[in-house]
Design a protein around this motif. Structure first.
Motif, PDB file in Angstrom:
ATOM      1  N   GLY A  18       0.820  -1.208   0.000  1.00  0.00           N
ATOM      2  CA  GLY A  18       0.000   0.000   0.000  1.00  0.00           C
ATOM      3  C   GLY A  18       0.853   1.257   0.000  1.00  0.00           C
ATOM      4  N   GLY A  19       1.943   1.254   0.765  1.00  0.00           N
ATOM      5  CA  GLY A  19       2.846   2.399   0.761  1.00  0.00           C
ATOM      6  C   GLY A  19       3.547   2.586  -0.571  1.00  0.00           C
ATOM      7  N   LEU A  20       3.940   1.479  -1.201  1.00  0.00           N
ATOM      8  CA  LEU A  20       4.596   1.573  -2.515  1.00  0.00           C
ATOM      9  C   LEU A  20       3.637   2.121  -3.569  1.00  0.00           C
ATOM     10  N   GLN A  21       2.387   1.693  -3.535  1.00  0.00           N
ATOM     11  CA  GLN A  21       1.426   2.172  -4.518  1.00  0.00           C
ATOM     12  C   GLN A  21       1.039   3.621  -4.280  1.00  0.00           C
TER      13      GLN A  21
ATOM     14  N   GLN B 226       8.421  10.226  -8.327  1.00  0.00           N
ATOM     15  CA  GLN B 226       9.548   9.774  -7.513  1.00  0.00           C
ATOM     16  C   GLN B 226      10.352   8.707  -8.242  1.00  0.00           C
ATOM     17  N   TYR B 227       9.658   7.777  -8.894  1.00  0.00           N
ATOM     18  CA  TYR B 227      10.357   6.764  -9.679  1.00  0.00           C
ATOM     19  C   TYR B 227      11.079   7.400 -10.861  1.00  0.00           C
ATOM     20  N   GLU B 228      10.391   8.295 -11.565  1.00  0.00           N
ATOM     21  CA  GLU B 228      10.990   8.910 -12.745  1.00  0.00           C
ATOM     22  C   GLU B 228      12.182   9.773 -12.367  1.00  0.00           C
ATOM     23  N   GLY B 229      12.079  10.496 -11.250  1.00  0.00           N
ATOM     24  CA  GLY B 229      13.208  11.308 -10.801  1.00  0.00           C
ATOM     25  C   GLY B 229      14.413  10.461 -10.431  1.00  0.00           C
ATOM     26  N   ALA B 230      14.179   9.337  -9.756  1.00  0.00           N
ATOM     27  CA  ALA B 230      15.287   8.452  -9.384  1.00  0.00           C
ATOM     28  C   ALA B 230      15.955   7.862 -10.620  1.00  0.00           C
ATOM     29  N   MET B 231      15.149   7.449 -11.607  1.00  0.00           N
ATOM     30  CA  MET B 231      15.733   6.900 -12.836  1.00  0.00           C
ATOM     31  C   MET B 231      16.451   7.971 -13.636  1.00  0.00           C
ATOM     32  N   ALA B 232      15.954   9.204 -13.606  1.00  0.00           N
ATOM     33  CA  ALA B 232      16.623  10.291 -14.307  1.00  0.00           C
ATOM     34  C   ALA B 232      17.995  10.595 -13.712  1.00  0.00           C
ATOM     35  N   MET B 233      18.156  10.321 -12.425  1.00  0.00           N
ATOM     36  CA  MET B 233      19.456  10.529 -11.773  1.00  0.00           C
ATOM     37  C   MET B 233      20.431   9.402 -12.055  1.00  0.00           C
ATOM     38  N   GLY B 234      19.982   8.371 -12.779  1.00  0.00           N
ATOM     39  CA  GLY B 234      20.857   7.261 -13.119  1.00  0.00           C
ATOM     40  C   GLY B 234      21.001   6.212 -12.034  1.00  0.00           C
ATOM     41  N   LEU B 235      20.066   6.204 -11.062  1.00  0.00           N
ATOM     42  CA  LEU B 235      20.147   5.209  -9.993  1.00  0.00           C
ATOM     43  C   LEU B 235      19.697   3.846 -10.504  1.00  0.00           C
ATOM     44  N   THR B 236      20.328   2.796  -9.999  1.00  0.00           N
ATOM     45  CA  THR B 236      19.880   1.449 -10.311  1.00  0.00           C
ATOM     46  C   THR B 236      18.590   1.149  -9.558  1.00  0.00           C
ATOM     47  N   TRP B 237      17.967   0.007  -9.899  1.00  0.00           N
ATOM     48  CA  TRP B 237      16.712  -0.334  -9.241  1.00  0.00           C
ATOM     49  C   TRP B 237      16.899  -0.488  -7.741  1.00  0.00           C
ATOM     50  N   SER B 238      17.971  -1.173  -7.335  1.00  0.00           N
ATOM     51  CA  SER B 238      18.203  -1.376  -5.900  1.00  0.00           C
ATOM     52  C   SER B 238      18.493  -0.061  -5.199  1.00  0.00           C
ATOM     53  N   GLN B 239      19.275   0.825  -5.833  1.00  0.00           N
ATOM     54  CA  GLN B 239      19.547   2.124  -5.226  1.00  0.00           C
ATOM     55  C   GLN B 239      18.275   2.963  -5.129  1.00  0.00           C
ATOM     56  N   MET B 240      17.450   2.914  -6.175  1.00  0.00           N
ATOM     57  CA  MET B 240      16.204   3.672  -6.165  1.00  0.00           C
ATOM     58  C   MET B 240      15.304   3.221  -5.017  1.00  0.00           C
ATOM     59  N   MET B 241      15.164   1.900  -4.838  1.00  0.00           N
ATOM     60  CA  MET B 241      14.317   1.399  -3.775  1.00  0.00           C
ATOM     61  C   MET B 241      14.906   1.690  -2.398  1.00  0.00           C
ATOM     62  N   ARG B 242      16.209   1.514  -2.252  1.00  0.00           N
ATOM     63  CA  ARG B 242      16.837   1.652  -0.941  1.00  0.00           C
ATOM     64  C   ARG B 242      16.943   3.103  -0.498  1.00  0.00           C
ATOM     65  N   LEU B 243      17.185   4.022  -1.435  1.00  0.00           N
ATOM     66  CA  LEU B 243      17.460   5.406  -1.072  1.00  0.00           C
ATOM     67  C   LEU B 243      16.271   6.345  -1.270  1.00  0.00           C
ATOM     68  N   ILE B 244      15.379   6.039  -2.186  1.00  0.00           N
ATOM     69  CA  ILE B 244      14.315   6.977  -2.525  1.00  0.00           C
ATOM     70  C   ILE B 244      12.934   6.438  -2.149  1.00  0.00           C
ATOM     71  N   ILE B 245      12.574   5.272  -2.689  1.00  0.00           N
ATOM     72  CA  ILE B 245      11.188   4.809  -2.612  1.00  0.00           C
ATOM     73  C   ILE B 245      10.845   4.240  -1.246  1.00  0.00           C
ATOM     74  N   LEU B 246      11.615   3.240  -0.788  1.00  0.00           N
ATOM     75  CA  LEU B 246      11.250   2.557   0.456  1.00  0.00           C
ATOM     76  C   LEU B 246      11.223   3.481   1.676  1.00  0.00           C
ATOM     77  N   PRO B 247      12.207   4.384   1.857  1.00  0.00           N
ATOM     78  CA  PRO B 247      12.102   5.264   3.035  1.00  0.00           C
ATOM     79  C   PRO B 247      10.809   6.065   3.070  1.00  0.00           C
TER      80      PRO B 247
END
Length: 458
Positions: A342-345, A351-372
């Motif tokens: 529910g939190g992820l949805q 937030q996803y697009e910004g993380a990918m635009a910064m060149g973060l990998t999937w694991s970095q995106m989840m660990r540093l941006i999305i999950l927190p």
């Protein structure tokens, strides 16, 4: 102050002091007007609440405090007309409520486990405390091993079990022991670790990625498992205490803390897997979550306790408490996965697009941006699952594991304390204990939510 000119005009040199707010809008009166009597509906609800409090709390306080019996040696002290709570019963059985049937001469080991857990947990709960990583490693990595050795006594021959059921070279070499150390097992263990690390390296390379990180992850896992095995096999000279002798608050905390610590990371993995773009991974996670959510916890405990040994290899009979721990952890992880999902949805697509635009990998995106951010949004749901799990530990009594409430019910059979108020006193004491733990978790979650959810304040 002001400056006056010849034409009668003036310029104020200081700001005028603000007038105090109306008395009826501040203080106790203002709070009551805003929260209790702000509308006709609130007025009715307030009056009903006051009426219920007047009906419930005076008799409760009279029973628990005013008419209560505070001293006595047996049931005789709690007999008679108008007698309230029999607190000497709680005092006499207090050790049983906390330790169960743990040997009295060894209860110092349980005290050390409680004290060490409190010392390591307190800095984790203080958000500004320094050295969080080291503290987290000690609490989640080192403390469980120390607690297990202290509570059981260690020396469980885990290496012999692993060598017998998973050994690679034992049929060729037999057992070779030096100074109490089974060298055959450790040679076999090193070869097994190397084999799995090689498989991980080859499989990762076949997928077009670097195999070094995967191989190192496997080796780190085997290193941690090897350290745990060595510590558990080491003879510290402590008498062995079977888990059947555990009971009371000890068992409640063991099941509750283990379920809480293991269900959250498992729930996060399952939630990410359910949202994965890989069909097989998503299907497996959906099946796991829906299966565990579709059966009651009592069924899970019965299956883990009585039916699980039928599906294991001959001679394999895991400890009863361990089976209950696994069942509770998996059951709670399924519900935790839906809370995290529910939190992820709820996370904005930007937030996803910004993380990918910064060149973060999937694991970095989840660990540093999305999950927190996602976990911050669902703190109330997570803590609600924790509170529910803590209260559901009482169900283990169904499979003959005497937790706090089960030990309390067992103490009612003592004829020395049989009285009309003993039952009510015991359940009142249990209610107070459970309320303190659950209310404490609730208030701490509100504190963390206020500290972390600053971006959503208005």
């Amino acid at each position: 102050m002001s400056m006056t000119f010849d034409d009668g005009s003036f310029i104020r040199t200081e700001l005028a002091q603000p007038l105090p707010p109306p008395t009826r809008n501040v203080g106790v009166i203002g709070w009551m007007r805003e929260n209790l009597f702000s509308s006709p509906l609130n007025i009715v609800l307030t009056l009903v609440g006051v009426l219920l409090a007047a009906l419930i709390f005076p008799p409760l306080i009279r029973f628990l405090l005013i008419d209560a019996v505070w001293t006595g040696e047996n049931r005789e002290a709690c007999l008679g007309p108008g007698v309230g709570a029999c607190w000497p019963f709680v005092k006499a059985k207090f050790g049983q409520f906390i330790y169960g049937f743990y040997p009295i001469s060894e209860r110092w080991r349980v005290d050390i486990v409680f004290l060490l857990g409190a010392v390591l947990l307190a800095p984790l709960l203080v958000l500004s405390w320094p050295g969080k990583r080291l503290n987290a490693f000690l609490f989640f990595g080192v403390y469980p091993v120390i607690a297990f050795v202290l509570l059981t006594g260690g020396n469980i021959d885990l290496s012999a079990f692993l060598l017998q059921h998973f050994g690679l070279i034992r049929p060729l070499t037999g057992d070779f022991t030096v100074a109490g150390i089974n060298l055959t097992f450790w040679v076999d263990y090193i070869l097994t670790a190397a084999l799995f690390a090689g498989i991980a390296w080859v499989a990762t390379r076949a997928l077009g990625a670097s195999g070094r990180s995967a191989a190192l992850a496997v080796l780190y896992f085997f290193l941690a498992l090897g350290i745990i095995t060595f510590i558990w096999d080491f003879d510290f000279g402590l008498p062995y205490v079977e888990t059947r002798q555990w009971g009371g608050l000890l068992v409640t905390l063991v099941i509750g803390v283990t379920g809480i610590v293991t269900s959250l990371p498992l729930g996060i993995v399952l939630a990410l897997g359910r949202r994965s773009t890989m069909p097989i991974v998503r299907l497996l996670c959906v099946i796991f979550i829906e299966f565990w959510r579709g059966v009651p916890l009592i069924t899970v405990l019965f299956f883990a306790t009585y039916m699980l040994p039928l599906f294991l290899p001959a001679g394999t009979n895991p400890d009863g408490l361990l089976r209950a721990l696994v069942g509770v952890a998996l059951f709670t992880a399924a519900y935790m996965a839906e809370v995290v999902r529910g939190g992820l949805q709820a996370m904005p697509k930007g937030q996803y697009e910004g993380a990918m635009a910064m060149g973060l990998t999937w694991s970095q995106m989840m660990r540093l941006i999305i999950l927190p951010q996602a976990l911050t949004l669902v703190i109330p749901g997570i803590v609600n699952s924790f509170i529910s799990l803590f209260k559901d530990t009482t169900l283990v009594l169904i499979v003959s594991i005497f937790d706090f409430l089960g030990q309390l019910r067992a103490s009612f059979t003592d004829p020395n304390w049989a009285s009309p108020v003993t039952l009510y006193t015991g359940f009142a004491f249990a209610g107070i204990v459970y309320f303190l733990f659950c209310f404490g978790m609730s208030r701490y979650s509100l504190f963390v939510e206020r500290r972390l959810n600053t971006s959503h304040r208005h």
